[in-house]
Design an enzyme around this catalytic site. Structure first.
Site, PDB file in Angstrom:
ATOM      1  N   GLU A 568       0.848  -1.197   0.000  1.00 41.49           N
ATOM      2  CA  GLU A 568       0.000   0.000   0.000  1.00 41.49           C
ATOM      3  C   GLU A 568       0.882   1.245   0.000  1.00 41.49           C
ATOM      4  O   GLU A 568       1.127   1.830  -1.013  1.00 41.49           O
ATOM      5  CB  GLU A 568      -0.967  -0.002   1.186  1.00 41.49           C
ATOM      6  N   GLU A 842      -1.453  -1.087  13.642  1.00 38.74           N
ATOM      7  CA  GLU A 842      -2.698  -0.782  12.937  1.00 38.74           C
ATOM      8  C   GLU A 842      -3.918  -1.227  13.745  1.00 38.74           C
ATOM      9  O   GLU A 842      -4.962  -0.604  13.714  1.00 38.74           O
ATOM     10  CB  GLU A 842      -2.691  -1.502  11.584  1.00 38.74           C
TER      11      GLU A 842
HETATM   12  C1  BGC Z   1      -5.244   1.253   4.991  1.00 41.45           C
HETATM   13  C2  BGC Z   1      -5.833   2.156   6.024  1.00 41.45           C
HETATM   14  C3  BGC Z   1      -6.898   2.931   5.323  1.00 41.45           C
HETATM   15  C4  BGC Z   1      -7.958   1.919   5.008  1.00 41.45           C
HETATM   16  C5  BGC Z   1      -9.224   2.476   4.466  1.00 41.45           C
HETATM   17  C6  BGC Z   1      -6.301   0.274   4.649  1.00 41.45           C
HETATM   18  O1  BGC Z   1      -5.900  -0.711   3.790  1.00 41.45           O
HETATM   19  O2  BGC Z   1      -4.062   0.664   5.415  1.00 41.45           O
HETATM   20  O3  BGC Z   1      -5.049   2.689   6.937  1.00 41.45           O
HETATM   21  O4  BGC Z   1      -7.317   4.082   5.913  1.00 41.45           O
HETATM   22  O5  BGC Z   1      -7.443   0.902   4.180  1.00 41.45           O
HETATM   23  O6  BGC Z   1     -10.033   1.513   3.960  1.00 41.45           O
END
Ligand code: BGC
Length: 952
Positions: A568, A842
């Site tokens: 990401e 997270e």
């Molecule tokens: C990200 C997040 C993001 C979220 C929103 C994730 O895959 O890592 O931090 O805000 O998706 O859907």
């Protein structure tokens, strides 16, 4: 005073601008003199007056302008590709498409072709998931892909023998399962046939049918022809020589690139910026930077050299893929301006005089890492006299659509070096290195070995129970650097050039022995000034704060990213929104905010909606056409926070129109002021503890959305007030009242219960001041009792957690605030720290949760650092640039003492308190031009510049 020369300035002749004496504690005063010209230096000094009328002049300083107008860029864009890659590119594949109703019903495509005997190379990419690929009925192997990978698979490239005769390539493609299922699939491919008679490229002639239909029909070209995302290609070396005769007194190099680059002049690296060209929406704006290279220019033959690879421009980026911002080729444009002592200036630019060749960088991508063959560095290529006659002459590249635009934010740099804390052998020629800290960056390794020997560096955030790397949470990110040694006598330095990873551990394979002194972790981060330090007499909370700082360093990489490790590393707006309050204490985010907000504005939807992430090459993200609550609100939250901290009104001015368009867009769809229509991806309290799936509705989503809308309207009203937009201020205050009232009518009962009774509902209502006094108390009691009933824990996610402690403090639940801060059992901040976190996780259950969504370096839950600065240390800005700030500490004997120091635009603010059963003492330092509103249990008082002590 601003002058055109140091001499004019020294003699007090402000020939460009003299602001005069500005009274009233001015910061961030904007230059208002003669118009600026491109490529010039401006000299300035400033006189300051303190509260006693004492004055002093600063030492002289200067700033410089870059190339301001597109016409200042006289260099050509030159292509960074081999002659072969160029021919491939010009024979561009055509996308063909067909319907395919569901992931269970793939569509088949086939490409019949005839070979005269030779080898085939097939490059194929699909919009959809390829379930099978075969040549003449025999399956061809597709590259492995992690089932949790974020986004479609990159182009696959497969080689096969193609004996003389007729052949058929066949492929089955189905829509990708997920939130938004597209009922159609598409494919584009190029078949390169290397035959005795020469090379042929086949890109058309596809046939198609759905499922097992018996008839094949001609596949029709897709209505939309996306860019063909070529697979990773080696980086290239570029070189140009030029002769200087006069003594150069000033030389500046201006650089813009579509690709990653590193530059040298006469063998010396230019600047120390990393990961250039930085993340940007290159389809709208190509960031450029300027370097002072005066000291590197010499008389005689000079050599300008460049290494250019995929970088952020071409690398795979989820979910869009490679070349997300525009078609190949990678490109670079340079303007070197040299001024001689006699005032004459001339330019060396990118032109057909440049030559290029293949490079040691065999592959380099942001998620994947880098493959380097060190044997391929041409000896002496950066020195005069090198024979480059075998290199190809440069050719001009297609002109990009976007203009070059000077970068605003601090560049990414190596901000610190980390020695390993341990090196452990885990097998024959395999070692695990522990840097003791999770971070974003790279590994530098000194290695000795024979030419051709291979060394691999793999990265991971955590180890598995056997002590090996656990890389399951990286999804499709290869996160691996591979080197082939040149075999120099002594040793050689191995280090990736155009990529970075997020990790704490590295596995190094290929060396018989490994000495800790041969390994260094290089921490990469946007080089913002660190301005805040929090001190708290509790090791766990001190570490928690430090972890927020490390997560900020790790995720401020050109843009604010969600995480630095998996596939990401995107500028997710929600993550930034919740963390900015904390971020602005830890670092000076002024320029970084301006830069990121420019990217946000560039992709703003037509009704003002901000995106889910940015840069975002295909609009608002995930096919949404409206704003996602809590994410899109970054468009208002970031300018608001950065302005409040810096006092620099430029941030508000630049974003004002965009911010008002955003809120007006939502209100237009929701005339009753409840945000019920058009909520984009509507992620709710993302990752809430009670959620089975990340975006489950554990709290009514309309409640969260309306609360976010109320806050944005309130922030607009305040910004309008502070920047003298008085009509707008009363308009937005009125809108805020209306939204607040609608919120109460819809979600709050007379007994003070809110929404469905979830903690997040109460936290939104209390933390954002949406309740009247009567119901506030009752709601506070309900929230506190739910937290206690569940065992003193928070059940909240991304949006609720950041406001939780403010909500409790607003109803004087101070003891509960501390109970939550000091909690060590799951789920809690203390749990993370106790379980070895060196950055913010997270999820509360980072150690046991789902690996597909499990980053150990995601700052959202670290938003609590803002509360630590504001309410524990007691430094809360009330007026922009800390012209006024509030000191309302929440001391607790269980920690005994705490405080913070924050370097603001007006100077350093410092607090420190100690607390015993009988007495609390607070020391406070207020800088010149600032007033502290001190709230003590004994009453309110204000404190001006100087040091103060309060006891109670
Ligand atoms: C990200 C997040 C993001 C979220 C929103 C994730 O895959 O890592 O931090 O805000 O998706 O859907």
């Amino acid at each position: 005073m601003v002058a055109s020369s140091p001499r004019a300035l020294a003699s007090g002749r402000a020939d460009l601008w003299d602001s005069g004496h500005l009274k009233g504690g001015s910061v961030a005063v904007r230059y208002d003199g003669a118009p600026l010209k491109a490529g010039k230096a401006y000299h300035w000094k400033v006189q300051i007056f303190d509260e006693n009328g004492t004055s002093a002049w600063s030492s002289p300083s200067s700033w410089e302008t870059g190339l301001l107008d597109p016409s200042d860029w006289t260099g050509k864009w030159i292509a960074v590709e081999s002659a072969d890659e160029r021919t491939d590119r010009l024979a561009s594949p055509v996308w063909v498409e067909g319907s395919s109703p569901s992931p269970e019903h793939p569509r088949s495509f086939r490409l019949p072709f005839r070979s005269t005997g030779g080898e085939g190379m097939f490059t194929i990419v699909a919009d959809g998931a390829i379930s099978s690929l075969a040549l003449d009925g025999k399956p061809l192997d597709l590259p492995h892909r992690d089932p949790n990978a974020f986004g479609g698979a990159p182009a696959a490239r497969i080689k096969f023998p193609a004996p003389a005769g007729e052949h058929v390539l066949a492929v089955d493609i189905a829509p990708i399962a997920g939130f938004f299922i597209k009922p159609a699939v598409a494919v584009a491919a190029q078949l390169r046939l290397d035959e005795a008679t020469g090379v042929r490229r086949i890109t058309t002639g596809w046939q198609t049918r759905l499922g097992t239909e018996s008839l094949w029909s001609e596949a029709l070209p897709a209505a939309f022809q996306p860019v063909f995302p070529w697979p990773p290609a080696p980086g290239r070396l570029l070189r140009r020589t030029f002769v200087e005769t006069g003594n150069a007194i000033r030389a500046r190099l201006h650089v813009a690139a579509l690709g990653g680059y590193r530059l040298w002049l006469n063998g010396v690296r230019i600047g120390d910026d990393e990961l250039q060209s930085e993340p940007a929406d290159y389809s709208r704006r190509i960031p450029c930077r300027t370097y002072d290279v005066t000291a590197l220019v010499r008389d005689g033959e000079n050599v300008l050299g460049a290494l250019v690879g995929d970088g952020f421009f071409a690398s795979y980026q989820a979910p869009e893929g490679r070349y997300a911002y525009g078609a190949a080729p990678r490109r670079i444009r340079l303007v070197l301006e040299i001024e001689a002592a006699d005032g004459q200036a001339h330019r060396i630019v990118t032109d057909p005089e440049w030559r290029h060749t293949d490079s040691p960088l065999r592959m380099s991508e942001i998620y994947a890492g880098e493959d380097q063959d060190l044997r391929l560095w041409p000896e002496g290529w950066l020195s005069a006299g090198f024979d480059a006659s075998g290199w190809a002459p440069a050719w001009e590249a297609p002109l990009p659509e976007a203009p070059c635009s000077p970068a605003i934010a601090e560049p990414v740099r190596v901000v610190r070096e980390m020695p390993p804390i341990a090196v452990r052998r885990i097998g024959d020629r395999r070692f695990i290195v522990d840097f003791g800290q999770n971070f974003a960056g790279r590994v530098r390794l000194r290695a000795a070995g024979a030419a051709g020997q291979q060394i691999t560096v793999r990265h991971a955030e955590v180890l598995d129970p056997k002590g090996e790397l656990d890389r399951s949470n990286l999804r499709a990110a290869r996160a691996e650097d591979r080197y082939i040694l040149r075999g120099r006598p002594g040793s050689e330095d191995l280090e990736p050039i155009l990529t970075y990873q997020g990790f704490r551990y590295a596995e190094i394979e290929g060396l018989p022995d490994l000495d800790a002194g041969a390994v260094t972790g290089l921490v990469l981060s946007s080089a913002l000034h660190e301005t805040g330090t929090l001190r708290i007499d509790n090791g766990r909370l001190q570490r928690l704060w430090l972890n927020t700082l490390w997560s900020q360093r790790s995720n401020f990489v050109g843009v604010p990213t969600d995480c630095p490790q998996r596939d990401e590393r995107l500028g997710w707006t929600g993550d930034a929104q919740v963390f900015w309050d904390a971020a602005a204490f830890n670092m000076d985010v002024t320029a970084f905010t301006r830069s990121y907000c420019r990217i946000l504005r560039d992709v703003q939807g037509k009704d003002g909606a901000y995106p889910l992430w940015a840069p975002s090459p295909s609009g608002l993200g995930w096919g949404t056409t409206s704003a996602t609550p809590g994410w899109a609100d970054a468009g208002v939250m970031l300018p608001y926070t950065a302005f409040l901290h810096s006092g620099d009104a430029a941030i508000v001015d630049e974003n004002w129109e965009a911010m008002t368009a955003y809120i007006e867009g939502i209100l237009a769809r929701n005339p009753d002021a409840l945000w019920t229509n058009g909520r984009g991806a509507d992620l709710g309290d993302w990752l809430a503890l009670d959620a089975k799936f990340p975006m489950d509705e554990t709290t009514p989503k309309a409640l969260i959305a309306t609360a976010m809308l109320a806050r944005s309207a309130e922030q607009l009203a305040k910004m309008a007030d502070w920047t003298g937009r008085s009509a707008a201020a009363s308009h937005w205050r009125g809108q805020h009242d209306r939204i607040r009232q609608a919120f109460q009518n819809a979600f709050v009962k007379p007994d003070g219960s809110v929404g469905n009774g979830s903690q997040c509902g109460y936290i939104m209502a209390l933390g954002l001041g949406l309740l009247d006094t009567g119901r506030q108390k009752a709601a506070g009691r309900r929230l506190a009792s739910d937290i206690r009933r569940r065992g003193t824990l928070l059940s909240t996610g991304f949006l609720g957690t950041p406001l939780a402690l403010d909500a409790l403090a607003s109803v004087n639940e101070n003891e509960l605030v501390w109970d939550l801060l000091l909690r060590r059992e799951y789920p809690s901040w203390g749990y993370m720290v106790d379980h070895g976190a060196t950055t913010i996780w997270e999820r509360w259950n980072g150690d046991t949760g789902d690996v597909a969504m499990n980053s150990f370096n995601h700052y959202a839950l670290g938003a609590v650092a803002a509360f630590l600065y504001r309410r524990i240390a007691g430094i809360e800005p009330v007026e922009p640039g800390f012209a006024r700030f509030k000191v309302a500490i929440l001391p607790d004997q269980r920690v005994g003492s705490a405080g913070a120091s924050v370097n603001t635009a007006r100077g350093r603010i410092e607090t420190h308190w100690t607390c015993t059963a009988t007495r609390t003492a607070l020391d406070l330092t207020v800088p010149t031009g600032s007033v502290a509103e001190v709230e003590l249990p004994t009453g309110k008082t204000s404190a001006g510049p100087g040091s103060h002590r309060f006891t109670f």
